[in-house]
Design an enzyme around this catalytic site. Structure first.
Site, short mmCIF file in Angstrom:
data_model
loop_
_atom_site.label_atom_id
_atom_site.label_comp_id
_atom_site.label_asym_id
_atom_site.label_seq_id
_atom_site.Cartn_x
_atom_site.Cartn_y
_atom_site.Cartn_z
N LEU A 1 1.03 -1.19 0.04
CA LEU A 1 0.04 -0.03 -0.06
C LEU A 1 0.85 1.29 0.03
CD1 LEU A 1 -2.92 -1.10 2.46
CD2 LEU A 1 -2.66 -1.33 0.15
N LYS B 1 -6.54 5.43 -11.78
CA LYS B 1 -5.23 4.70 -12.46
C LYS B 1 -5.48 3.38 -13.21
CE LYS B 1 -1.33 2.56 -10.68
NZ LYS B 1 -1.05 1.51 -11.85
N ASP B 2 -6.46 2.63 -12.62
CA ASP B 2 -6.72 1.51 -13.29
C ASP B 2 -7.97 1.85 -14.18
OD1 ASP B 2 -4.56 -0.73 -12.42
OD2 ASP B 2 -5.65 0.30 -10.64
N LEU C 1 1.37 6.86 -8.50
CA LEU C 1 1.83 6.01 -7.56
C LEU C 1 1.30 4.43 -7.95
CD1 LEU C 1 1.34 7.74 -4.23
CD2 LEU C 1 3.13 7.96 -5.62
N SER C 2 2.18 3.61 -7.76
CA SER C 2 1.68 2.27 -7.80
C SER C 2 2.76 1.26 -7.05
CB SER C 2 2.14 1.86 -9.40
OG SER C 2 2.46 0.61 -9.74
N SER C 3 2.35 0.12 -6.70
CA SER C 3 2.79 -0.66 -5.85
C SER C 3 4.14 -1.13 -6.83
CB SER C 3 2.19 -2.10 -5.63
OG SER C 3 0.92 -1.60 -5.01
N ARG C 4 4.07 -1.18 -8.02
CA ARG C 4 5.28 -1.52 -8.94
C ARG C 4 6.31 -0.71 -8.80
NH1 ARG C 4 0.78 -4.00 -11.56
NH2 ARG C 4 0.83 -6.14 -11.76
N HIS D 1 -3.26 4.13 -2.34
CA HIS D 1 -4.57 3.33 -1.26
C HIS D 1 -4.94 4.36 -0.19
CE1 HIS D 1 -2.01 0.34 -3.23
NE2 HIS D 1 -3.16 -0.09 -3.66
O1 PAF Z 1 -6.54 -2.91 -8.46
C1 PAF Z 1 -5.98 -3.86 -7.79
O2 PAF Z 1 -5.47 -3.76 -6.82
C2 PAF Z 1 -6.60 -5.01 -8.20
O3 PAF Z 1 -7.02 -5.31 -9.48
C3 PAF Z 1 -8.01 -5.49 -7.19
C4 PAF Z 1 -9.31 -4.50 -7.70
C5 PAF Z 1 -7.93 -5.19 -5.67
C6 PAF Z 1 -8.64 -6.90 -7.35
O4 PAF Z 1 -7.52 -7.83 -7.26
#
Ligand code: PAF
Length: 291
Positions: free
Chosen positions: A33, A154-155, A189-192, A37
């Protein structure tokens, strides 16, 4: 914050605290996170009486096993972030609890008609990804039964696909989309991001600059295909950046935007490989009804 590793224990605890008229908000995550998040949890706390988050690295949405294996896992700091932002309940299960019949079980939700939303862009570059996303989100919604689902802009394509699933199945949950949180240089921001080397991190900040230039160009009436090509060439010229696509789309259908088409939302989407790390980002160039 109370943490549960089983769906049954979480459902029981939620049923015990949920008063008539209460609004339950849900923030699904895969952990690792960051401030993005935190923004989701903050939005949830502001709007809802009860905030539930989940941390589950869903194996069925990874089309590359290396990506699943290297996906960052930081449970201690994740719990601390959620706690610090006032999350009430955390669902932190193992795979068996989410998928009692096994993760490979085909479900109805994976075979709904998502039209043009799942076969292009991320759908084309990551076969099976969205089937895994809808499978897990549907399962999580069954467990938590929230009134509001919080997702990050972002997604962008993920949001469109989940919105369609919710509408096709009439799930009665409202979506609240939270704007992308960015670093100072514009990197989403991204976990990656934590897998980027210092040099890669530096150059990754350019992705948003190129998207910004496309969005500005669209607002000034430049042809979409030319802007896409300029951004692709500009990024490809930088060390370590390998753009997979830059596409200007109608935000509702995710089909390529044809210059002059009347659209309610005009968005540029990209996926870029930075060294071994694959990043996605987007910018909304135009929205008819800004909320
Ligand atoms: O965006 C994400 O982190 C994931 O695709 C999700 C929505 C938690 C589903 O695993």
């Amino acid at each position: 914050m109370q943490t549960f590793t089983t769906a049954s224990a979480l459902s029981e605890a939620l049923a015990a605290v949920r008063r008539p008229g209460d609004t339950v908000g849900f923030v699904p995550t895969m952990g690792a996170l960051h401030r993005g998040h935190a923004a989701l949890v903050k939005a949830c706390r502001l709007e809802c009486d009860v905030t539930v988050a989940s941390i589950f690295v869903n194996p069925t949405q990874f089309n590359e096993s290396a990506d699943l294996e290297t996906y960052p896992r930081t449970p201690e700091s994740d719990r601390a972030l959620l706690e610090a932002h006032g999350c009430d309940f955390l669902y932190f299960p193992e795979v068996d609890d989410v998928y009692p019949d096994g993760p490979d079980t085909e479900s109805l939700v994976m075979n709904l008609d998502y039209g043009t939303l799942t076969d292009r862009l991320e759908g084309a570059h990551r076969p099976g990804h969205f089937a895994g996303v809808v499978q897990v989100v549907h399962r999580l919604l069954q467990i938590v039964e929230p009134d509001v689902l919080f997702l990050g802009q972002k997604d962008y394509q993920q949001v469109a696909v989940i919105r369609r699933m919710v509408s096709l199945l009439d799930l009665g949950v409202r979506l609240h989309i939270v704007p992308t949180v960015r670093e100072q240089d514009g990197l989403a921001l991204s976990s990656r991001n934590r897998r980027l080397s210092p040099d890669e991190r530096l150059v990754a900040g350019k992705i948003n600059q190129h998207l910004g230039a496309v969005a500005a160009g669209l607002r000034s009436g430049w042809p979409a295909r030319e802007l896409e090509q300029l951004a692709i060439r500009g990024m490809a010229a930088l060390p370590a950046l390998k753009p997979e696509y830059v596409e200007v789309v109608d935000g509702h259908t995710l089909l390529p935007y044809q210059d002059g088409d009347p659209v309610e939302e005009l968005t540029v989407l990209t996926a870029v490989r930075v060294g071994d790390v694959r990043l996605i980002d987007n910018r909304i160039a135009y929205r008819a009804n800004p909320s």
